[in-house]
Write a protein that holds these residues in place. Structure first.
Motif, PDB file in Angstrom:
ATOM      1  N   ARG A  27       0.671  -1.127  -0.067  1.00 51.47           N
ATOM      2  CA  ARG A  27       0.208  -0.045   0.048  1.00 51.47           C
ATOM      3  C   ARG A  27       0.811   1.267   0.001  1.00 51.47           C
ATOM      4  NH1 ARG A  27      -5.376   1.813   3.382  1.00 51.47           N
ATOM      5  NH2 ARG A  27      -6.200  -0.055   1.829  1.00 51.47           N
ATOM      6  N   ASN A  28       1.862   1.227   0.882  1.00 49.74           N
ATOM      7  CA  ASN A  28       2.685   2.446   0.963  1.00 49.74           C
ATOM      8  C   ASN A  28       3.295   2.845  -0.440  1.00 49.74           C
ATOM      9  OD1 ASN A  28       4.396   4.587   2.709  1.00 49.74           O
ATOM     10  ND2 ASN A  28       5.950   3.345   2.040  1.00 49.74           N
ATOM     11  N   ARG A  37       0.671   2.375  -3.891  1.00 52.47           N
ATOM     12  CA  ARG A  37      -0.573   3.361  -4.048  1.00 52.47           C
ATOM     13  C   ARG A  37      -0.194   4.657  -3.234  1.00 52.47           C
ATOM     14  NH1 ARG A  37      -5.834   0.325  -1.413  1.00 52.47           N
ATOM     15  NH2 ARG A  37      -6.667   2.211  -2.163  1.00 52.47           N
ATOM     16  N   GLN A  38       0.583   4.926  -2.475  1.00 56.89           N
ATOM     17  CA  GLN A  38       0.809   6.312  -1.794  1.00 56.89           C
ATOM     18  C   GLN A  38       2.021   6.740  -2.542  1.00 56.89           C
ATOM     19  OE1 GLN A  38       1.379   4.938   2.533  1.00 56.89           O
ATOM     20  NE2 GLN A  38      -0.636   5.982   2.990  1.00 56.89           N
ATOM     21  N   GLU A  77      -1.886   8.059  -4.123  1.00 59.16           N
ATOM     22  CA  GLU A  77      -3.320   7.866  -3.329  1.00 59.16           C
ATOM     23  C   GLU A  77      -3.136   8.535  -1.943  1.00 59.16           C
ATOM     24  OE1 GLU A  77      -5.492   4.253  -3.960  1.00 59.16           O
ATOM     25  OE2 GLU A  77      -4.321   3.838  -5.567  1.00 59.16           O
ATOM     26  N   ASP A  78      -4.120   9.202  -1.616  1.00 57.03           N
ATOM     27  CA  ASP A  78      -4.337   9.832  -0.266  1.00 57.03           C
ATOM     28  C   ASP A  78      -5.180   8.521   0.454  1.00 57.03           C
ATOM     29  OD1 ASP A  78      -4.270  11.022   1.953  1.00 57.03           O
ATOM     30  OD2 ASP A  78      -5.916  12.406   1.344  1.00 57.03           O
ATOM     31  N   PRO A 111      -2.754   4.317   6.282  1.00 54.16           N
ATOM     32  CA  PRO A 111      -1.839   3.177   6.440  1.00 54.16           C
ATOM     33  C   PRO A 111      -2.709   2.066   6.796  1.00 54.16           C
ATOM     34  CG  PRO A 111      -1.167   4.765   7.782  1.00 54.16           C
ATOM     35  CD  PRO A 111      -2.357   5.344   7.151  1.00 54.16           C
TER      36      PRO A 111
END
Length: 176
Positions: free
Chosen positions: A74-75, A78-79, A84-85, A88
């Motif tokens: 994800r980190n 995506r981030q 993306e906002d 965590p």
């Protein structure tokens, strides 16, 4: 709380990365290889076994590794790469330097694996959208998709080594 008898069964198939391919294809294939290795380390174990710590004083578990690597996916994808906002998946563990996920809660392998698979699927989409020249932002600095993939591969390789030792400690199984 999840079913303590829940088990994910069946060894996960792994495709060996191609020896002749462009950089993006090679890197994504190696990452998929390590993802499949992690899944294979968890196959055929009960939730209780997946919660079994390697050896004191370490609290490292296979379930914790799955949760942590979902947070890593994800980190970084995506981030950082996708911008993306999204929050965590697991809050940072104060004083440990970990990105979170290692601590076990009430969720079991079924929930953890589903979250991890969702993040892996989204990560694949983000990398495809970014393409070979894609960049993300880390601390206000541009970071390439190649750098991110290399970093995440290193993270998986390290943790798959941990997973191998934890799995061996649980039931003597080695390889995958």
């Amino acid at each position: 709380m999840s079913d303590p008898a829940a088990t994910i069964t069946g060894m996960t198939d792994r495709a060996y990365p191609p020896m002749q391919a462009d950089a993006l294809t090679t890197l994504t294939a190696w990452l998929d290889f390590y993802r499949a290795t992690l899944a294979g380390k968890c196959d055929d174990l009960t939730d209780e076994q997946l919660r079994t710590a390697s050896v004191p004083p370490s609290s490292l578990t296979l379930l914790g590794l799955v949760q942590h690597l979902a947070a890593v996916e994800r980190n970084w994808f995506r981030q950082v790469l996708g911008g993306e906002d999204v929050p965590p998946l697991h809050p940072r563990e104060p004083g440990t330097g970990h990105d979170g996920g290692f601590e076990l809660g009430s969720a079991g392998i079924v929930e953890a694996r589903a979250a991890w698979e969702e993040e892996v699927g989204r990560a694949r989409e983000v990398v495809e959208e970014a393409g070979p020249d894609g960049t993300g932002s880390l601390g206000g600095n541009a970071v390439s998709v190649v750098w991110i993939l290399t970093h995440v591969i290193a993270e998986y390789a390290r943790h798959v080594g941990h997973a191998d030792l934890v799995r061996e400690r649980i039931d003597g199984s080695t390889g995958v």
